[in-house]
Design an enzyme around this catalytic site. Structure first.
Site, PDB file in Angstrom:
ATOM      1  N   LYS A  11       1.836  -3.225   8.795  1.00 18.08           N
ATOM      2  CA  LYS A  11       3.037  -2.398   8.681  1.00 18.08           C
ATOM      3  C   LYS A  11       4.229  -3.192   9.195  1.00 18.08           C
ATOM      4  O   LYS A  11       4.236  -3.649  10.341  1.00 18.08           O
ATOM      5  CB  LYS A  11       2.875  -1.105   9.466  1.00 18.08           C
ATOM      6  CG  LYS A  11       4.038  -0.137   9.281  1.00 18.08           C
ATOM      7  CD  LYS A  11       3.720   1.215   9.900  1.00 18.08           C
ATOM      8  CE  LYS A  11       4.832   2.209   9.622  1.00 18.08           C
ATOM      9  NZ  LYS A  11       4.518   3.550  10.180  1.00 18.08           N
ATOM     10  N   GLY A  49       6.713   4.169   4.273  1.00 17.63           N
ATOM     11  CA  GLY A  49       6.951   5.345   5.091  1.00 17.63           C
ATOM     12  C   GLY A  49       8.369   5.360   5.615  1.00 17.63           C
ATOM     13  O   GLY A  49       9.233   4.575   5.197  1.00 17.63           O
ATOM     14  N   GLY A  50       8.635   6.259   6.545  1.00 19.36           N
ATOM     15  CA  GLY A  50       9.979   6.429   7.052  1.00 19.36           C
ATOM     16  C   GLY A  50      10.489   5.223   7.818  1.00 19.36           C
ATOM     17  O   GLY A  50      11.686   4.953   7.832  1.00 19.36           O
ATOM     18  N   MET A  51       9.602   4.479   8.467  1.00 24.03           N
ATOM     19  CA  MET A  51      10.058   3.365   9.303  1.00 24.03           C
ATOM     20  C   MET A  51       9.682   2.004   8.755  1.00 24.03           C
ATOM     21  O   MET A  51      10.198   0.995   9.231  1.00 24.03           O
ATOM     22  CB  MET A  51       9.489   3.513  10.718  1.00 24.03           C
ATOM     23  CG  MET A  51      10.113   4.623  11.517  1.00 24.03           C
ATOM     24  SD  MET A  51       9.698   4.452  13.253  1.00 24.03           S
ATOM     25  CE  MET A  51       7.922   4.598  13.174  1.00 24.03           C
ATOM     26  N   GLY A  52       8.783   1.935   7.813  1.00 22.04           N
ATOM     27  CA  GLY A  52       8.382   0.625   7.341  1.00 22.04           C
ATOM     28  C   GLY A  52       7.500   0.689   6.122  1.00 22.04           C
ATOM     29  O   GLY A  52       7.202   1.760   5.593  1.00 22.04           O
ATOM     30  N   THR A  53       7.079  -0.485   5.689  1.00 13.90           N
ATOM     31  CA  THR A  53       6.219  -0.628   4.520  1.00 13.90           C
ATOM     32  C   THR A  53       4.876  -1.173   4.966  1.00 13.90           C
ATOM     33  O   THR A  53       4.807  -2.054   5.827  1.00 13.90           O
ATOM     34  CB  THR A  53       6.857  -1.568   3.491  1.00 13.90           C
ATOM     35  OG1 THR A  53       8.141  -1.054   3.129  1.00 13.90           O
ATOM     36  CG2 THR A  53       5.997  -1.683   2.243  1.00 13.90           C
ATOM     37  N   VAL A  54       3.823  -0.661   4.367  1.00 10.32           N
ATOM     38  CA  VAL A  54       2.468  -1.076   4.712  1.00 10.32           C
ATOM     39  C   VAL A  54       1.920  -1.938   3.581  1.00 10.32           C
ATOM     40  O   VAL A  54       2.002  -1.571   2.406  1.00 10.32           O
ATOM     41  CB  VAL A  54       1.551   0.139   4.951  1.00 10.32           C
ATOM     42  CG1 VAL A  54       0.144  -0.330   5.349  1.00 10.32           C
ATOM     43  CG2 VAL A  54       2.133   1.045   6.033  1.00 10.32           C
ATOM     44  N   ASP A  92       4.299  14.479  13.572  1.00  7.96           N
ATOM     45  CA  ASP A  92       4.596  14.333  12.147  1.00  7.96           C
ATOM     46  C   ASP A  92       3.305  14.439  11.337  1.00  7.96           C
ATOM     47  O   ASP A  92       2.989  13.572  10.517  1.00  7.96           O
ATOM     48  CB  ASP A  92       5.297  13.007  11.875  1.00  7.96           C
ATOM     49  CG  ASP A  92       5.970  12.983  10.496  1.00  7.96           C
ATOM     50  OD1 ASP A  92       6.238  14.073   9.943  1.00  7.96           O
ATOM     51  OD2 ASP A  92       6.218  11.882   9.968  1.00  7.96           O
ATOM     52  N   LEU A 117       0.815  -1.210   0.000  1.00  2.51           N
ATOM     53  CA  LEU A 117       0.000   0.000   0.000  1.00  2.51           C
ATOM     54  C   LEU A 117       0.849   1.261   0.000  1.00  2.51           C
ATOM     55  O   LEU A 117       0.424   2.296  -0.506  1.00  2.51           O
ATOM     56  CB  LEU A 117      -0.920   0.017   1.226  1.00  2.51           C
ATOM     57  CG  LEU A 117      -1.955  -1.107   1.308  1.00  2.51           C
ATOM     58  CD1 LEU A 117      -2.700  -1.052   2.644  1.00  2.51           C
ATOM     59  CD2 LEU A 117      -2.947  -1.018   0.154  1.00  2.51           C
TER      60      LEU A 117
END
Length: 491
Positions: free
Chosen positions: A41, A21-26, A136, A18
């Site tokens: 996530k 982001g900065g810390m992971g993938t969804v 954020d 989907l």
């Protein structure tokens, strides 16, 4: 381990990515046991071995799991699989706000912008009432689910760097975590941060919704940091924007947090006022030096005086103490003031139930009742400033347990009594409370969509409210709705 489509991860079947982001993938993933899809996530490879980022990632699940609000994405589960941390969130079938901005001005007419900012403000104020900061706020962290024939559903997500107001940052590396385009000056300078940093970021989002651009467009990060710290926000160049929005942006993006709106809800109320060409900013915003831009001419000044006499809109939003920064884990009590300007011709309805309905039309009431609006007999929204012999205020609930609340009142204050032929399939009672007496009827019915719902109908004997009745719908049965809602309802 690389997560790919079609694979099994922690029991979930990965369907598609989907976003990242900065810390992971969804990913969109099928739940291992239930017939539903979740947004999964997964912490990125780059951060898997970093204890600071792992702690932040786990905090996202812990923070979000403690919150239940219709404008915040719900977290359902978390864990670790093959060395990779993950959290499962409710899947929102929609797009993020950044995608809507990329579609251009046609996708964001002014009334849609006002609603989006209002809904985001509700979610952020709920976060702040819990004593937490987001830190954020940006379009990519705002989800919009478009619904046929109904307003968008707007949710705030990604609490990966959210933290309690009084919690120190974990390390120097975590000292600054916001996205530069939306970062408040105090975040950049390393100063004390409170909920007004989120107000600043929401002001940046508002600017982008109105113009298609963030407030400060610079060629280098250093120039962008300098602009946030020292330069005033540029004037809006969108000819379709009504007068007043420059002042709203200037207040939201004030360098000094004390000069900003005291809550995200207060910012949203000012947005609504500017959209209606009713300038009430001076009553909503905290005092600012005389050198700041002001719009206090003619009708604007009259509107300001009227708001000041009635109440501040920000109280209705419950976004914090206007006197200064929010204290740690502050939880606001019932709001009993009523913003007569916000409610317009329907103010007398809100005044009859000040602890039940939102103080402002754009706020939240008892058990997070929200999106209250005047409607006609077909439940079609009508203008708040148009008089009607019979007022009908229709509100949405958070589903726990209320789905909808409907308050009907006679403008001439003539009494409304229960009909003689009232359906008493489950039960009825004549109730007595310190506030007065009245009649309560409850039943269970099958909706047109095949859903079993509880139904309460409430009447009042005392003259201050006997010209109104209300209908509450929700829960699996009338008896359960009576136990979970009526027992503690502030009536």
């Amino acid at each position: 381990m690389t997560v790919t489509e079609g694979m099994n991860f922690a029991g979930y079947r990965i369907e598609r990515r989907l976003g990242t982001g900065g810390m992971g993938t969804v990913f969109l993933a099928q739940h291992p046991r239930l017939p539903r899809k979740d947004a999964l996530k997964v912490l990125s490879d780059a951060h898997t071995g970093d204890p600071v980022f792992r702690a932040r990632f786990l905090r996202e699940a812990s923070v979000a799991a403690r919150l239940a609000h219709p404008n915040l994405v719900a977290v359902r589960d978390r864990g670790q699989y093959d060395g990779r941390l993950w959290i499962a969130m409710r899947f929102v079938d929609g797009v993020d706000l950044a995608e809507l901005i990329r579609r251009g001005p046609a996708a964001l007419p002014l009334d849609r912008v006002v609603r989006i900012i209002t809904e985001v403000a509700k979610g952020l104020d709920a976060l702040h009432r819990a004593g937490l900061l987001h830190r954020d706020v940006k379009p990519a962290n705002i989800l919009v689910a478009e619904q046929d024939g109904r307003p968008d559903r707007v949710l705030v997500t990604d609490f990966g760097i959210a933290r309690p107001v009084d919690e120190p940052t974990m390390s120097a590396a975590a000292e600054f975590s916001a996205t530069l385009d939306y970062a408040a000056p105090e975040q950049i300078s390393g100063g004390q941060i409170d909920h007004r940093a989120d107000v600043y970021a929401l002001g940046c989002v508002l600017h982008e919704l109105l113009t298609g651009s963030v407030p400060f467009v610079r060629d280098t990060p250093a120039a962008l940091l300098y602009a946030h710290l020292h330069e005033p926000p540029p004037a809006l160049e969108n000819p379709g924007t009504p007068p007043g929005f420059d002042e709203v942006i200037a207040t939201a993006l004030a360098k000094d947090p004390a000069e900003r709106f005291a809550s995200c809800g207060a910012l949203a109320a000012a947005v609504h006022a500017a959209a209606q060409a009713t300038v009430r900013i001076a009553a909503i915003a905290p005092p600012r030096p005389a050198t700041r831009r002001r719009l206090l001419t003619g009708a604007a000044l009259a509107a300001v005086v009227l708001v000041a006499v009635t109440t501040a809109v920000l109280v209705g939003f419950g976004g914090g103490d206007s006197a200064g920064p929010a204290s740690s884990a502050t939880v606001l009590g019932p709001q009993t003031s009523v913003d007569a300007v916000s409610w317009g011709a329907y103010a007398y309805v809100a005044q009859a139930f000040p602890e039940l309905l939102p103080a402002s039309q754009f706020g939240t009431g008892y058990q997070e009742i929200f999106a209250c609006r005047p409607v006609d007999e077909r439940l079609k929204e009508v203008a708040v400033d148009v008089f009607a012999p019979t007022a009908d205020i229709f509100c949405q609930g958070n589903g726990d347990p209320v789905e909808t609340l409907d308050v009907v009142c006679n403008a001439d204050r003539s009494p409304i009594a229960p009909p003689v032929t009232f359906d008493r399939a489950e039960g009825d009672e004549h109730w007595t409370r310190p506030s007065g007496t009245g009649n309560l009827h409850w039943s269970t019915y099958l909706s047109r969509g095949g859903k079993v719902l509880g139904h309460l109908r409430l009447y009042f004997d005392d003259p201050s409210r006997n010209f109104c009745y209300m209908v509450v719908v929700g829960s699996p049965s009338g008896a359960e709705l009576r136990a979970r809602w009526w027992a503690e309802a502030p009536l």
